[in-house]
Scaffold this motif. Structure first.
Motif, PDB file in Angstrom:
ATOM      1  N   ARG A 227       0.820  -1.211   0.000  1.00 51.45           N
ATOM      2  CA  ARG A 227       0.000   0.000   0.000  1.00 51.45           C
ATOM      3  C   ARG A 227       0.851   1.256   0.000  1.00 51.45           C
ATOM      4  NH1 ARG A 227      -3.533  -3.052   4.283  1.00 51.45           N
ATOM      5  NH2 ARG A 227      -5.224  -3.885   2.970  1.00 51.45           N
ATOM      6  N   ALA A 228       1.978   1.223   0.730  1.00 52.20           N
ATOM      7  CA  ALA A 228       2.859   2.386   0.732  1.00 52.20           C
ATOM      8  C   ALA A 228       3.440   2.608  -0.656  1.00 52.20           C
ATOM      9  CB  ALA A 228       3.979   2.179   1.755  1.00 52.20           C
ATOM     10  N   MET A 229       3.806   1.526  -1.338  1.00 48.53           N
ATOM     11  CA  MET A 229       4.341   1.642  -2.692  1.00 48.53           C
ATOM     12  C   MET A 229       3.277   2.156  -3.652  1.00 48.53           C
ATOM     13  SD  MET A 229       6.186  -1.355  -4.939  1.00 48.53           S
ATOM     14  CE  MET A 229       7.366  -1.606  -3.608  1.00 48.53           C
ATOM     15  N   GLY A 230       2.025   1.658  -3.481  1.00 46.55           N
ATOM     16  CA  GLY A 230       0.950   2.126  -4.345  1.00 46.55           C
ATOM     17  C   GLY A 230       0.604   3.581  -4.103  1.00 46.55           C
ATOM     18  N   ALA A 231       0.634   4.025  -2.840  1.00 48.82           N
ATOM     19  CA  ALA A 231       0.332   5.421  -2.540  1.00 48.82           C
ATOM     20  C   ALA A 231       1.406   6.351  -3.068  1.00 48.82           C
ATOM     21  CB  ALA A 231       0.180   5.600  -1.026  1.00 48.82           C
ATOM     22  N   GLU A 232       2.654   5.864  -3.148  1.00 48.26           N
ATOM     23  CA  GLU A 232       3.753   6.712  -3.579  1.00 48.26           C
ATOM     24  C   GLU A 232       3.849   6.812  -5.088  1.00 48.26           C
ATOM     25  OE1 GLU A 232       8.636   6.959  -3.122  1.00 48.26           O
ATOM     26  OE2 GLU A 232       7.462   5.494  -1.975  1.00 48.26           O
ATOM     27  N   THR A 233       3.695   5.661  -5.767  1.00 50.68           N
ATOM     28  CA  THR A 233       3.899   5.645  -7.217  1.00 50.68           C
ATOM     29  C   THR A 233       2.620   5.413  -8.010  1.00 50.68           C
ATOM     30  OG1 THR A 233       4.361   3.269  -7.208  1.00 50.68           O
ATOM     31  CG2 THR A 233       6.230   4.766  -6.852  1.00 50.68           C
ATOM     32  N   GLY A 234       1.546   4.981  -7.332  1.00 52.72           N
ATOM     33  CA  GLY A 234       0.316   4.657  -8.033  1.00 52.72           C
ATOM     34  C   GLY A 234       0.338   3.296  -8.697  1.00 52.72           C
ATOM     35  N   GLN A 235       1.442   2.570  -8.534  1.00 52.43           N
ATOM     36  CA  GLN A 235       1.573   1.243  -9.122  1.00 52.43           C
ATOM     37  C   GLN A 235       2.201   0.319  -8.079  1.00 52.43           C
ATOM     38  OE1 GLN A 235       3.906   1.580 -12.673  1.00 52.43           O
ATOM     39  NE2 GLN A 235       2.362   2.752 -13.789  1.00 52.43           N
ATOM     40  N   VAL A 236       1.966  -0.982  -8.269  1.00 52.38           N
ATOM     41  CA  VAL A 236       2.565  -1.978  -7.367  1.00 52.38           C
ATOM     42  C   VAL A 236       3.195  -3.082  -8.226  1.00 52.38           C
ATOM     43  CG1 VAL A 236       2.228  -3.423  -5.338  1.00 52.38           C
ATOM     44  CG2 VAL A 236       0.707  -1.485  -5.726  1.00 52.38           C
ATOM     45  N   PRO A 237       4.378  -2.840  -8.810  1.00 59.77           N
ATOM     46  CA  PRO A 237       5.021  -3.901  -9.593  1.00 59.77           C
ATOM     47  C   PRO A 237       5.491  -5.039  -8.681  1.00 59.77           C
ATOM     48  CG  PRO A 237       6.055  -1.741  -9.952  1.00 59.77           C
ATOM     49  CD  PRO A 237       5.139  -1.602  -8.792  1.00 59.77           C
ATOM     50  N   ARG A 238       5.238  -6.254  -9.107  1.00 61.96           N
ATOM     51  CA  ARG A 238       5.632  -7.385  -8.294  1.00 61.96           C
ATOM     52  C   ARG A 238       7.133  -7.460  -8.049  1.00 61.96           C
ATOM     53  NH1 ARG A 238       7.749 -11.908  -9.630  1.00 61.96           N
ATOM     54  NH2 ARG A 238       7.245 -11.647 -11.838  1.00 61.96           N
ATOM     55  N   PRO A 239       8.013  -7.278  -9.086  1.00 64.14           N
ATOM     56  CA  PRO A 239       9.456  -7.356  -8.810  1.00 64.14           C
ATOM     57  C   PRO A 239       9.911  -6.317  -7.790  1.00 64.14           C
ATOM     58  CG  PRO A 239       9.029  -7.523 -11.173  1.00 64.14           C
ATOM     59  CD  PRO A 239       7.744  -7.124 -10.539  1.00 64.14           C
ATOM     60  N   ALA A 240       9.362  -5.090  -7.888  1.00 67.56           N
ATOM     61  CA  ALA A 240       9.761  -4.055  -6.932  1.00 67.56           C
ATOM     62  C   ALA A 240       9.307  -4.408  -5.528  1.00 67.56           C
ATOM     63  CB  ALA A 240       9.176  -2.711  -7.359  1.00 67.56           C
ATOM     64  N   LEU A 241       8.117  -4.998  -5.411  1.00 67.13           N
ATOM     65  CA  LEU A 241       7.627  -5.394  -4.091  1.00 67.13           C
ATOM     66  C   LEU A 241       8.492  -6.515  -3.511  1.00 67.13           C
ATOM     67  CD1 LEU A 241       5.512  -5.177  -1.875  1.00 67.13           C
ATOM     68  CD2 LEU A 241       4.051  -6.740  -3.178  1.00 67.13           C
ATOM     69  N   GLU A 242       8.911  -7.465  -4.348  1.00 66.30           N
ATOM     70  CA  GLU A 242       9.782  -8.540  -3.864  1.00 66.30           C
ATOM     71  C   GLU A 242      11.112  -7.972  -3.360  1.00 66.30           C
ATOM     72  OE1 GLU A 242      10.310 -11.494  -6.818  1.00 66.30           O
ATOM     73  OE2 GLU A 242       8.189 -12.014  -6.963  1.00 66.30           O
ATOM     74  N   ARG A 243      11.684  -7.014  -4.102  1.00 66.58           N
ATOM     75  CA  ARG A 243      12.956  -6.428  -3.670  1.00 66.58           C
ATOM     76  C   ARG A 243      12.800  -5.692  -2.350  1.00 66.58           C
ATOM     77  NH1 ARG A 243      13.367  -5.317  -9.310  1.00 66.58           N
ATOM     78  NH2 ARG A 243      12.566  -3.203  -8.953  1.00 66.58           N
ATOM     79  N   ALA A 244      11.692  -4.988  -2.187  1.00 65.49           N
ATOM     80  CA  ALA A 244      11.466  -4.253  -0.944  1.00 65.49           C
ATOM     81  C   ALA A 244      11.319  -5.210   0.238  1.00 65.49           C
ATOM     82  CB  ALA A 244      10.224  -3.371  -1.081  1.00 65.49           C
ATOM     83  N   VAL A 245      10.637  -6.332   0.021  1.00 63.66           N
ATOM     84  CA  VAL A 245      10.459  -7.306   1.108  1.00 63.66           C
ATOM     85  C   VAL A 245      11.791  -7.946   1.478  1.00 63.66           C
ATOM     86  CG1 VAL A 245       9.416  -9.525   1.684  1.00 63.66           C
ATOM     87  CG2 VAL A 245       8.040  -7.768   0.575  1.00 63.66           C
ATOM     88  N   ARG A 246      12.577  -8.339   0.469  1.00 67.84           N
ATOM     89  CA  ARG A 246      13.858  -8.989   0.758  1.00 67.84           C
ATOM     90  C   ARG A 246      14.854  -8.018   1.379  1.00 67.84           C
ATOM     91  NH1 ARG A 246      12.725 -11.545  -4.490  1.00 67.84           N
ATOM     92  NH2 ARG A 246      12.015 -13.679  -4.065  1.00 67.84           N
ATOM     93  N   ALA A 247      14.702  -6.712   1.066  1.00 65.31           N
ATOM     94  CA  ALA A 247      15.587  -5.725   1.678  1.00 65.31           C
ATOM     95  C   ALA A 247      15.381  -5.649   3.179  1.00 65.31           C
ATOM     96  CB  ALA A 247      15.355  -4.344   1.044  1.00 65.31           C
TER      97      ALA A 247
END
Length: 277
Positions: A227-247
């Motif tokens: 939700r934070a990623m969607g509120a910031e960019t308006g999109q939720v790409p799966r690869p970006a979400l995976e990188r954020a979780v693994r970080a």
């Protein structure tokens, strides 16, 4: 009065007979289907000893697919449905070939196939090859994830075993102080020099880092990050979400990341529709 203990499956009367009967039934069914499929291979111009291998491409694929379903019973639903589709397609192909074989022999003394049937039989081998390779990849991905989790579980005791040794060392030092008559202070603060004594070995630190990386991200935290990623960019790409979780030291599967991304995308779409109306 205590209830009687449940009867073990092995103790059920006749269970061995049923198991032997199942094995015999499967063997007889395989033999009959094998004979029909081999004659279909001869009629479709497969040469020599290869006709004995043709039935294994179909019926053997069915047997392997059923075993794969048992192994992947804990896999995501999408993977299990894919394997079910492969097993179903192979089963229908075997039934169709057996029916064509019986009907063809019933119409004449020699089995003759039309061009469409011969072409369809010729395409079974490459399709089975592609299906077997992809089935291996699906199983390897699932079993590889389980192996990584098992390695992390095995590494955890080695990391935790460092602390009890240090605790024993501290208790031993306290016992020595008591024996020498040195009174213990009630509010004594640990000296900074005592910290290196409880430092873990590099292997223990590596094991802890590995264990932290292998923890599955909680659903609530995953949705919060999406939700934070969607509120910031308006999109939720799966690869970006995976990188954020693994970080953040968590592990996540592609299916889990895609599911969270779809949920947040639906929420964003609903919010846009509400604003538009």
């Amino acid at each position: 009065m205590p209830s009687p203990a449940p009867t073990a499956p092995a103790a059920v009367r006749g269970s061995l007979t049923i198991r032997v009967g199942i094995v015999l039934l499967a063997t007889i069914g395989f033999a009959l289907s094998y004979d029909a499929l081999r004659q279909m291979a001869v009629a479709s111009h497969v040469r020599g000893l290869l006709t004995y291998l043709f039935p294994l491409v179909i019926d053997g694929f069915i047997a392997i697919g059923i075993v794969a379903l048992l192994i992947l019973r804990g896999a995501p639903l999408r993977s299990r449905l894919y394997v079910w589709a492969l097993v179903g397609a192979a089963t229908l192909t075997s039934i169709w070939a057996n029916v064509v074989h019986a009907v063809g022999l019933n119409e004449g003394t020699r089995l003759r196939l039309n061009n469409a049937t011969v072409g369809a039989l010729s395409g079974i081998a490459p399709l089975a090859l592609a299906g077997a390779v992809h089935l291996y990849l699906v199983m390897n991905r699932h079993l590889g994830g389980e192996g990584a989790m098992a390695d992390a579980t095995l590494a955890t005791p080695s990391a935790e075993s460092a602390t009890p040794r240090q605790d024993r060392q501290i208790r031993h030092e306290e016992t020595d102080d008591a024996n020498t008559g040195v009174p213990a202070k009630a509010n004594e603060v640990p000296m900074p020099e005592a910290k290196p004594a409880i430092a873990m070995t590099p292997s223990a630190k590596t094991a802890l880092r590995t264990d932290r990386r292998k923890r599955t991200v909680p659903d609530e935290e995953l949705l919060t990050m999406a939700r934070a990623m969607g509120a910031e960019t308006g999109q939720v790409p799966r690869p970006a979400l995976e990188r954020a979780v693994r970080a953040k030291g968590y592990s996540i599967s592609k299916d889990g990341a895609q599911k969270a991304a779809d949920i947040v995308k639906a929420e964003l779409s609903a919010a846009k529709d509400a604003v538009a109306t």
